[in-house]
Design a protein around this motif. Sequence first.
Motif, PDB file in Angstrom:
ATOM      1  N   VAL A 189     -16.336  42.226 -17.088  1.00  0.00           N
ATOM      2  CA  VAL A 189     -16.936  41.116 -17.835  1.00  0.00           C
ATOM      3  C   VAL A 189     -16.115  39.866 -17.553  1.00  0.00           C
ATOM      4  O   VAL A 189     -14.888  39.923 -17.482  1.00  0.00           O
ATOM      5  CB  VAL A 189     -16.938  41.412 -19.349  1.00  0.00           C
ATOM      6  N   VAL A 190     -16.794  38.729 -17.393  1.00  0.00           N
ATOM      7  CA  VAL A 190     -16.092  37.493 -17.076  1.00  0.00           C
ATOM      8  C   VAL A 190     -16.734  36.335 -17.827  1.00  0.00           C
ATOM      9  O   VAL A 190     -17.951  36.319 -18.048  1.00  0.00           O
ATOM     10  CB  VAL A 190     -16.101  37.224 -15.550  1.00  0.00           C
ATOM     11  N   TYR A 191     -15.897  35.393 -18.250  1.00  0.00           N
ATOM     12  CA  TYR A 191     -16.401  34.162 -18.853  1.00  0.00           C
ATOM     13  C   TYR A 191     -16.844  33.230 -17.738  1.00  0.00           C
ATOM     14  O   TYR A 191     -16.072  32.900 -16.841  1.00  0.00           O
ATOM     15  CB  TYR A 191     -15.298  33.492 -19.686  1.00  0.00           C
TER      16      TYR A 191
ATOM     17  N   GLY B 208     -20.798  27.931 -22.143  1.00  0.00           N
ATOM     18  CA  GLY B 208     -19.914  29.007 -21.703  1.00  0.00           C
ATOM     19  C   GLY B 208     -20.527  30.331 -22.107  1.00  0.00           C
ATOM     20  O   GLY B 208     -21.106  30.452 -23.194  1.00  0.00           O
ATOM     21  N   ALA B 209     -20.414  31.334 -21.258  1.00  0.00           N
ATOM     22  CA  ALA B 209     -21.118  32.596 -21.514  1.00  0.00           C
ATOM     23  C   ALA B 209     -20.380  33.756 -20.866  1.00  0.00           C
ATOM     24  O   ALA B 209     -19.469  33.574 -20.047  1.00  0.00           O
ATOM     25  CB  ALA B 209     -22.551  32.521 -20.991  1.00  0.00           C
ATOM     26  N   TRP B 210     -20.805  34.960 -21.221  1.00  0.00           N
ATOM     27  CA  TRP B 210     -20.239  36.196 -20.665  1.00  0.00           C
ATOM     28  C   TRP B 210     -21.208  36.802 -19.670  1.00  0.00           C
ATOM     29  O   TRP B 210     -22.381  37.000 -19.986  1.00  0.00           O
ATOM     30  CB  TRP B 210     -19.959  37.205 -21.777  1.00  0.00           C
ATOM     31  N   SER B 211     -20.701  37.095 -18.485  1.00  0.00           N
ATOM     32  CA  SER B 211     -21.502  37.774 -17.469  1.00  0.00           C
ATOM     33  C   SER B 211     -20.868  39.118 -17.136  1.00  0.00           C
ATOM     34  O   SER B 211     -19.659  39.313 -17.314  1.00  0.00           O
ATOM     35  CB  SER B 211     -21.606  36.924 -16.202  1.00  0.00           C
ATOM     36  N   ILE B 212     -21.699  40.028 -16.641  1.00  0.00           N
ATOM     37  CA  ILE B 212     -21.241  41.370 -16.292  1.00  0.00           C
ATOM     38  C   ILE B 212     -21.477  41.599 -14.809  1.00  0.00           C
ATOM     39  O   ILE B 212     -22.611  41.440 -14.322  1.00  0.00           O
ATOM     40  CB  ILE B 212     -21.984  42.445 -17.109  1.00  0.00           C
ATOM     41  N   PHE B 213     -20.418  41.954 -14.089  1.00  0.00           N
ATOM     42  CA  PHE B 213     -20.592  42.322 -12.687  1.00  0.00           C
ATOM     43  C   PHE B 213     -21.215  43.708 -12.615  1.00  0.00           C
ATOM     44  O   PHE B 213     -20.775  44.637 -13.307  1.00  0.00           O
ATOM     45  CB  PHE B 213     -19.252  42.311 -11.949  1.00  0.00           C
TER      46      PHE B 213
ATOM     47  N   PHE C 233     -19.814  45.555 -25.289  1.00  0.00           N
ATOM     48  CA  PHE C 233     -18.846  44.525 -25.660  1.00  0.00           C
ATOM     49  C   PHE C 233     -19.479  43.135 -25.595  1.00  0.00           C
ATOM     50  O   PHE C 233     -19.250  42.302 -26.477  1.00  0.00           O
ATOM     51  CB  PHE C 233     -17.625  44.600 -24.748  1.00  0.00           C
ATOM     52  N   VAL C 234     -20.276  42.863 -24.583  1.00  0.00           N
ATOM     53  CA  VAL C 234     -20.943  41.561 -24.489  1.00  0.00           C
ATOM     54  C   VAL C 234     -21.940  41.393 -25.628  1.00  0.00           C
ATOM     55  O   VAL C 234     -22.108  40.295 -26.170  1.00  0.00           O
ATOM     56  CB  VAL C 234     -21.619  41.401 -23.114  1.00  0.00           C
ATOM     57  N   HIS C 235     -22.598  42.465 -26.016  1.00  0.00           N
ATOM     58  CA  HIS C 235     -23.488  42.412 -27.176  1.00  0.00           C
ATOM     59  C   HIS C 235     -22.696  42.025 -28.414  1.00  0.00           C
ATOM     60  O   HIS C 235     -23.112  41.156 -29.202  1.00  0.00           O
ATOM     61  CB  HIS C 235     -24.173  43.767 -27.373  1.00  0.00           C
ATOM     62  N   PHE C 236     -21.526  42.631 -28.584  1.00  0.00           N
ATOM     63  CA  PHE C 236     -20.642  42.313 -29.713  1.00  0.00           C
ATOM     64  C   PHE C 236     -20.216  40.839 -29.666  1.00  0.00           C
ATOM     65  O   PHE C 236     -20.210  40.133 -30.679  1.00  0.00           O
ATOM     66  CB  PHE C 236     -19.420  43.225 -29.661  1.00  0.00           C
TER      67      PHE C 236
END
Length: 424
Positions: A103-105, A310-315, A327-330
């Motif tokens: 996960v990355v910002y 700003g957001a969270w992305s998942i590789f 975790f991103v849902h949280f």
Amino acid sequence: MKRSKFVTATAALGGAALLLAACGNGDADAEVGVPDNPEEVSGSITVWTYPLATVDSLSWWEPHVERFNEEYPDVEVEMVMQAFQNREEALVTAIAGNNAPDVVYFNPDFIPQYAEEDLLLPLDDLRDDWDTAFIDSSLEAMTWDDTLYGAPLLMQIMSAYCNIEVMEESGVETCPTTWDEFREAAPQFVDAGYYATEYSGTSTLNHTYYKFLWQAGGEVLNEDLTAAAFNSPEGLEALEFIKEMADEGWVPTEPLSVSETFEQSQAGQGNVGYIAGANLGEHRTTIDAENMEIVPPMSHVEQVASGSVGAWSIFNTTDSPEAAQAFVHFLSDQEFIEEFIADSGFLPPREDVDIETIFADDPQTAEGAQYLDTVRTGVMHPQAREIIDTIRPHIQSVLLEGTDPQDALDAAEAEVNALLERAG
């Protein structure tokens, strides 16, 4: 949910694209969604975050990870605080070494490049409240090719305001909120010995020419992103408006060609009447907040403010996709975002966050929240930064060398189209 293909600023990573393509071994068919039973979710994930205002240490994250683990005890979360400096290079190096974070910002810059390299997990099905709880512009900023690739965490808006003392001394009774109102007030500011506003020739076009182009009702690229669209009546009107500011002496000349710190600028010294877009925290370092009248973003054909998301992305290279999604849902839940906003001072991408309570002592920042739906952060294209670098010299030639605006747009259009053709 409105999904636009052309609303975010994009980072062109240059030669990194070939490197990413060589390393793009993600599972594009990875299942998206969090299992109903947390006991079914396990694994270890690494999360890259960055100093986000005052949320700048791993100690801030510890209680939040602990709270997440109360529901997901079998997920191990490693938070890694990265530096913004050389951010892209560090990420490309990690991917090349098969050591990318799970996960990355991300800011909008990164989405098109990594989505085009087929490295990101689509997030449209991660939550069922995207449409109802989140501000459309926050989702649009993290969307590429009609697919959401970032779960919004924060928003920023460049606020418009007038210097009240300058208004009073200039006889300007109402702070302008439209182009026509600005044209009426500008000579009054100048006649009183002040500047009407500022225009930075060295800043990103996202906050300068593009913003006026969008306010005029124009676009940078056509709908399918294959050709320039700014060489239009709207684009010409925007450029002529900017030229008018320079020709009439409504703006100081130094920022047209030189990057200044705010403290050094005429605005920072209290010599400018109207600011079209400001980082309030920065501006309040030299301008008394009580001397700032916050007003709605400027409008012409459209009302548009510049800002960021700003957001969270998942590789999709992650070995623990369900854990990463959990975790991103949280991190995109209302409770977490409310706590993050309260501690960081950013604005929320969720409409159900209690702004009035969080910013009870800072009504100027709270004021910006009602205009977040007008925020546009840039152009959605993998070559967006190259497009900016191509157009900017032609804008500068109009302001500094007297080039005819239409000639400048003609030349910029030809170069941008050539760039797009090379990119395929």
